[in-house]
Design an enzyme around this catalytic site. Structure first.
Site, mmCIF file in Angstrom:
data_model
loop_
_atom_site.group_PDB
_atom_site.id
_atom_site.type_symbol
_atom_site.label_atom_id
_atom_site.label_comp_id
_atom_site.label_asym_id
_atom_site.label_seq_id
_atom_site.Cartn_x
_atom_site.Cartn_y
_atom_site.Cartn_z
ATOM 1 N N ARG A 240 -4.485 76.953 76.734
ATOM 2 C CA ARG A 240 -5.522 76.204 77.460
ATOM 3 C C ARG A 240 -5.364 74.741 77.123
ATOM 4 N NH1 ARG A 240 -6.331 79.585 80.527
ATOM 5 N NH2 ARG A 240 -8.244 80.685 81.075
ATOM 6 N N GLU A 269 -7.411 69.233 83.059
ATOM 7 C CA GLU A 269 -6.625 69.544 84.253
ATOM 8 C C GLU A 269 -7.536 69.758 85.468
ATOM 9 O OE1 GLU A 269 -4.753 73.119 82.538
ATOM 10 O OE2 GLU A 269 -5.771 74.296 84.075
ATOM 11 N N HIS A 287 -0.321 75.039 85.612
ATOM 12 C CA HIS A 287 -1.100 76.237 85.239
ATOM 13 C C HIS A 287 -0.724 77.448 86.110
ATOM 14 C CE1 HIS A 287 -5.144 77.586 83.284
ATOM 15 N NE2 HIS A 287 -4.317 78.614 83.443
HETATM 16 C C1 8YV Z 1 -5.461 82.051 85.710
HETATM 17 C C2 8YV Z 1 -5.340 82.002 83.159
HETATM 18 O O1 8YV Z 1 -4.543 81.910 86.735
HETATM 19 O O2 8YV Z 1 -5.902 84.283 83.027
HETATM 20 C C3 8YV Z 1 -6.048 83.146 82.558
HETATM 21 O O3 8YV Z 1 -6.786 82.940 81.577
HETATM 22 O O4 8YV Z 1 -5.292 80.959 82.602
HETATM 23 C C4 8YV Z 1 -4.637 82.147 84.452
HETATM 24 O O5 8YV Z 1 -3.981 83.378 84.466
HETATM 25 C C5 8YV Z 1 -6.436 80.911 85.833
HETATM 26 O O6 8YV Z 1 -7.295 80.806 84.766
HETATM 27 C C6 8YV Z 1 -7.234 81.058 87.121
HETATM 28 O O7 8YV Z 1 -8.296 81.935 86.995
#
Ligand code: 8YV
Length: 334
Positions: A240, A269, A287
């Site tokens: 993150r 972001e 991401h």
């Molecule tokens: C998602 C992610 O695409 O699952 C997670 O925690 O970071 C990613 O796989 C993103 O958060 C959109 O929901």
């Protein structure tokens, strides 16, 4: 009996929308715009459930303004967009989408490590810019991957997937740091050895971050931690934004205090720290670690299945909290 009403906060696969339409009265954010908290709150009026992504913040103010809302199903394994304590107090069930994205995300973590260590995007930019006029001895010489030391911070399911790829596929020595040590069986499966964070930073050739974001994890990697790393090391963040101090990282990259970084997530972001855009030794992706067609559908379907379970008054499949029962009962009475 009237069907419950739900909101799908972002555009998702039509097959999952069609599935949800069989169970609920559905409103979809067709334009896929990222709504402000005010717009999201307005869209949630009269809704019993919502399918969210990491972009939608669910906090006390929103929950208070949406008294009918009973469940928030995040299409993500991470749920730092949830104020879990506020959801618990407000009697709202939160769910996430673990497991279905583990291997896809581990693949990407490894891809980003390879691209970073072997300078793939940097050399491609050079080629596209028409700068390649001859082969030369040290051109884009990178860091070795096979046989090197892989350090993983955050040894959950995705971290373990990356460890297995490194140990079994690339003959890497795997060390890891985590809140708790894995069982001896899991350590053997991953061929991974538990070390302190300091030892990991000092010895790893490639450091991969896969830990969940919590306020305590903010800037797990800042100037002091970067200073511990080898000047030849790479840093990969698929966890993150905010886990790394991006300003400190940009500075370290600029001064070549570490060799390179690969980043899929950023503080604030989709904004990216401007200094990261000017240093050549960083691979930047928007991401996308879990982004394959198959995995996206599985993530959306898992969120949809959670909505069906909770609004059918069954247990959530992948709950992230235990809502306060009295507050929950009030929401069912609205
Ligand atoms: C998602 C992610 O695409 O699952 C997670 O925690 O970071 C990613 O796989 C993103 O958060 C959109 O929901």
């Amino acid at each position: 009996m009237t069907k419950p009403s739900i909101l799908i906060a972002r555009a998702i696969s039509p097959s999952v929308v069609a599935f949800l339409q069989r169970h609920f009265v559905v409103t979809v954010n067709e334009s896929d715009e990222v709504w402000s908290p005010e717009t999201l709150t307005a869209q949630l009026q009269g809704k019993d459930g919502v399918l969210t992504t990491g972009s939608e913040r669910i906090d006390a103010a929103l929950l208070a303004a949406c008294p009918q809302l009973k469940v928030v199903a995040n299409m993500a394994v991470g749920y730092n967009n949830f104020d879990v304590a506020a959801m618990e107090q407000a009697g709202v069930q939160g769910t996430n989408s673990p497991d279905v994205l583990t291997e896809t995300t581990a693949d990407f973590g490894f891809a980003l490590l390879m691209a970073t260590a072997r300078r793939i995007t940097e050399s491609e930019h050079y080629l596209r810019a028409g700068k390649w006029t001859k082969w030369s001895y040290e051109m884009f010489s990178g860091a070795e991957v096979h046989g090197s030391t892989l350090g993983i911070i955050g040894m959950g399911r995705i971290g373990q997937g990356i460890a297995k790829r490194g140990a079994h596929g690339f003959g890497m020595q795997v060390i890891y740091h985590n809140r708790s040590q894995l069982s001896p069986e899991l350590e053997a499966e991953c061929k991974a050895r538990y070390v302190s964070q300091q030892e990991l930073l000092q010895t790893a050739d490639h450091v991969v971050l896969v830990l969940p974001y919590t306020p305590e994890n903010r800037h797990t990697i800042g100037a002091a931690e970067l200073a511990l790393m080898k000047p030849t090391a790479t840093l990969i963040n698929i966890a993150r934004g905010g886990i790394v101090d991006d300003a400190a990282l940009a500075q370290a990259l600029k001064e070549q205090r570490i060799a390179a970084a690969g980043l899929d997530v950023f503080e604030g972001e989709p904004k990216v720290h401007p200094d990261l855009l000017t240093v050549p030794n960083v691979v930047l992706t928007p991401h996308i670690a879990s982004a394959t067609a198959g995995t996206r559908i599985k993530m959306a379907q898992m969120a949809a299945d959670n909505l069906v379970a909770v609004l059918g008054r069954k247990a959530a499949l992948t709950a992230v909290n235990t809502p306060d029962a009295a507050a929950q009962a009030k929401r069912w009475a609205v």
